[in-house]
Write an enzyme that holds these catalytic residues in place. Structure first.
Site, mmCIF file in Angstrom:
data_model
loop_
_atom_site.group_PDB
_atom_site.id
_atom_site.type_symbol
_atom_site.label_atom_id
_atom_site.label_comp_id
_atom_site.label_asym_id
_atom_site.label_seq_id
_atom_site.Cartn_x
_atom_site.Cartn_y
_atom_site.Cartn_z
ATOM 1 N N LYS A 205 0.822 -1.207 0.000
ATOM 2 C CA LYS A 205 0.000 0.000 0.000
ATOM 3 C C LYS A 205 0.859 1.261 0.000
ATOM 4 O O LYS A 205 2.035 1.234 0.348
ATOM 5 C CB LYS A 205 -0.983 -0.032 1.170
ATOM 6 C CG LYS A 205 -2.096 -1.044 0.862
ATOM 7 C CD LYS A 205 -3.251 -0.988 1.802
ATOM 8 C CE LYS A 205 -4.339 -1.956 1.285
ATOM 9 N NZ LYS A 205 -5.306 -2.298 2.324
ATOM 10 N N ARG A 246 -3.610 -10.274 4.799
ATOM 11 C CA ARG A 246 -4.050 -10.300 3.397
ATOM 12 C C ARG A 246 -2.917 -9.736 2.544
ATOM 13 O O ARG A 246 -2.623 -8.544 2.622
ATOM 14 C CB ARG A 246 -5.320 -9.438 3.278
ATOM 15 C CG ARG A 246 -5.901 -9.372 1.889
ATOM 16 C CD ARG A 246 -7.082 -8.408 1.854
ATOM 17 N NE ARG A 246 -7.703 -8.373 0.542
ATOM 18 C CZ ARG A 246 -7.233 -7.660 -0.480
ATOM 19 N NH1 ARG A 246 -6.146 -6.917 -0.350
ATOM 20 N NH2 ARG A 246 -7.855 -7.691 -1.640
HETATM 21 N N1 HH2 Z 1 -7.360 -3.913 0.874
HETATM 22 C C1 HH2 Z 1 -7.726 -3.929 -0.419
HETATM 23 C C2 HH2 Z 1 -8.862 -4.632 -0.828
HETATM 24 N N2 HH2 Z 1 -9.594 -5.344 0.039
HETATM 25 N N3 HH2 Z 1 -9.971 -6.092 2.231
HETATM 26 C C3 HH2 Z 1 -9.633 -6.104 3.525
HETATM 27 N N4 HH2 Z 1 -10.365 -6.801 4.401
HETATM 28 N N5 HH2 Z 1 -8.546 -5.409 3.981
HETATM 29 C C4 HH2 Z 1 -7.749 -4.676 3.169
HETATM 30 O O1 HH2 Z 1 -6.791 -4.039 3.654
HETATM 31 C C5 HH2 Z 1 -8.087 -4.638 1.773
HETATM 32 C C6 HH2 Z 1 -9.237 -5.372 1.337
HETATM 33 C C7 HH2 Z 1 -6.931 -3.161 -1.424
HETATM 34 O O2 HH2 Z 1 -5.945 -3.963 -2.005
HETATM 35 P P1 HH2 Z 1 -6.058 -4.705 -3.427
HETATM 36 O O3 HH2 Z 1 -7.171 -5.704 -3.446
HETATM 37 O O4 HH2 Z 1 -4.739 -5.258 -3.764
HETATM 38 O O5 HH2 Z 1 -6.332 -3.543 -4.450
HETATM 39 P P2 HH2 Z 1 -7.611 -3.065 -5.273
HETATM 40 O O6 HH2 Z 1 -8.627 -2.575 -4.306
HETATM 41 O O7 HH2 Z 1 -7.048 -1.963 -6.152
HETATM 42 O O8 HH2 Z 1 -8.144 -4.232 -6.074
#
Ligand code: HH2
Length: 268
Positions: A205, A246
């Site tokens: 992040k 995660r």
């Molecule tokens: N962060 C993201 C998405 N979902 N869910 C939980 N529970 N906690 C988190 O910190 C979290 C999440 C963001 O990361 P990512 O899925 O890699 O990115 P994007 O939202 O651009 O798909």
């Protein structure tokens, strides 16, 4: 928890697993690398992202989920969605957990999760992805987020969701400055008053990029720095009580957490 985004625009793996075959293969790869569950997402919630419709979201993740379950994928599958309609279809298809980054903002969500006896991740977010990083403010970030999660746990309980099925997540990067994210990681122990397993998602992040002053034009160095920064944040989170992490880089982080467990005696 291995991240699998079937999106064109997720901030790290966007586009890499947008084809069904590559997404399915990635899920099996994450399992081999040491994931205990995978988190399947069909909409980016990165800062600045705009929503997609429930139908489009399902078109992305539905075939991947159905193929994995048909092929006997052995790990529980969590679906990263805040839309009750998508959750309904995912749970009908056999997903085990709903990871709701809005913690029941959709009024139908709690009932659907309760009806399926599914697991639920309640995550804190201030605002919505298009604007959440504009000017996040808290009286005290930790006490505010604890209070929010407590209220949403009560809402979940009132809808009939068993407390044992709930994990909580302070939502790193979701309406938080660098200092807010660092305070949450440092004071993670304060979430133990809620008596639920803590999930934490620091993976790659922007608070890590900002802290390490990563130069994105130097791609290899940037990639390594983001991975190392993620490992440090995960290590602190685990030492401070996180039970589920995660991450995108399961290949690196799973052995790191196993080593940490061996060094500290913390159970996996
Ligand atoms: N962060 C993201 C998405 N979902 N869910 C939980 N529970 N906690 C988190 O910190 C979290 C999440 C963001 O990361 P990512 O899925 O890699 O990115 P994007 O939202 O651009 O798909």
């Amino acid at each position: 928890m291995g991240v699998l985004n079937v999106t064109p625009d997720s901030f790290y793996d966007g586009g890499r697993f947008f084809q069904k075959e590559t997404a399915v293969a990635r899920a099996f790869e994450l399992a081999v690398q040491g994931a205990d569950l995978i988190d399947l997402g069909g909409e980016s919630t990165r800062p600045g992202a705009f929503p997609v419709s429930a139908d489009d979201e399902w078109r992305r993740i539905g075939p991947v989920l159905e193929t994995l379950l048909r092929e006997g994928f052995s790990l529980p599958i969590s679906v990263d969605t805040y839309k009750a309609r998508v959750a309904q279809r995912a749970l009908d298809a056999g997903a085990a957990i709903i990871n709701d980054v809005t913690a029941l903002r959709d009024p139908q969500m709690a009932e659907i999760v309760a009806g399926h006896g599914a697991g639920l991740v309640l995550m804190h977010m201030q605002g919505t992805p298009p604007t959440m990083q504009a000017n996040p403010r808290y009286r005290d970030v930790v006490t505010d987020v604890v209070a929010f999660l407590r209220e949403r746990m009560e809402q979940a309980g009132a809808a009939g969701i068993a407390p044992e099925g709930i994990a909580i997540d302070p939502g790193l990067g979701f309406g938080k400055t660098v200092q807010h994210n660092i305070a949450l990681l440092q004071r993670l122990r304060e979430f133990s008053v809620l008596e639920r397993p803590l999930l934490i998602g620091p993976s790659r992040k922007s608070f890590i990029a900002k802290t390490l002053a990563v130069d994105p034009t130097e791609r290899r160095r940037a990639d390594t720095a983001m991975l190392a920064g993620t490992a440090a944040a995960v290590a602190l989170a685990v030492l401070n009580g996180a039970r589920i992490v995660r991450v995108h880089d399961v290949e690196w982080i799973a052995p790191m957490t196993r080593m940490l467990a061996a060094l500290t005696g913390v159970e996996k």
